[in-house]
Design a protein around this motif. Structure first.
Motif, short mmCIF file in Angstrom:
data_model
loop_
_atom_site.label_atom_id
_atom_site.label_comp_id
_atom_site.label_asym_id
_atom_site.label_seq_id
_atom_site.Cartn_x
_atom_site.Cartn_y
_atom_site.Cartn_z
N MET A 194 13.87 -15.37 -7.86
CA MET A 194 12.50 -15.19 -8.32
C MET A 194 12.17 -13.71 -8.44
O MET A 194 11.58 -13.28 -9.42
CB MET A 194 11.52 -15.86 -7.34
N LYS A 195 12.55 -12.93 -7.45
CA LYS A 195 12.29 -11.49 -7.49
C LYS A 195 12.96 -10.85 -8.69
O LYS A 195 12.35 -10.05 -9.40
CB LYS A 195 12.77 -10.82 -6.20
N GLN A 196 14.21 -11.20 -8.92
CA GLN A 196 14.95 -10.63 -10.05
C GLN A 196 14.28 -10.98 -11.37
O GLN A 196 14.08 -10.12 -12.23
CB GLN A 196 16.39 -11.13 -10.06
N ALA A 197 13.93 -12.24 -11.53
CA ALA A 197 13.35 -12.69 -12.80
C ALA A 197 12.00 -12.03 -13.07
O ALA A 197 11.75 -11.54 -14.17
CB ALA A 197 13.20 -14.21 -12.78
N LEU A 198 11.15 -12.01 -12.07
CA LEU A 198 9.82 -11.44 -12.26
C LEU A 198 9.87 -9.92 -12.39
O LEU A 198 9.10 -9.34 -13.15
CB LEU A 198 8.90 -11.87 -11.12
#
Length: 63
Positions: free
Chosen positions: A35-39
């Motif tokens: 999630m962190k990477q995508a956002l």
């Protein structure tokens, strides 16, 4: 100003899409990292991402 308006408009849809994509495939630490990477790639700050993940954890624990 234009960037902020665009960001606000798409903020919810990007979060929802990311949540739906990663919550079914991953759990725990790996889910949070994905999630962190995508956002982050979408341009959100780390503070915004951390706040979102905290809210999601709180909402999941109420069910």
């Amino acid at each position: 100003m234009k960037v902020k308006r665009m960001k606000r408009g798409k903020l919810l849809s990007i979060k929802v899409k990311s949540y739906q994509r990663y919550s079914t495939k991953y759990t725990g630490y790996e889910y949070e990292q994905r999630m962190k990477q995508a956002l982050y790639r979408k341009g959100f700050s780390i503070q915004e991402i951390e706040r979102l993940l905290t809210q999601l954890k709180e909402n999941e624990s109420t069910f």
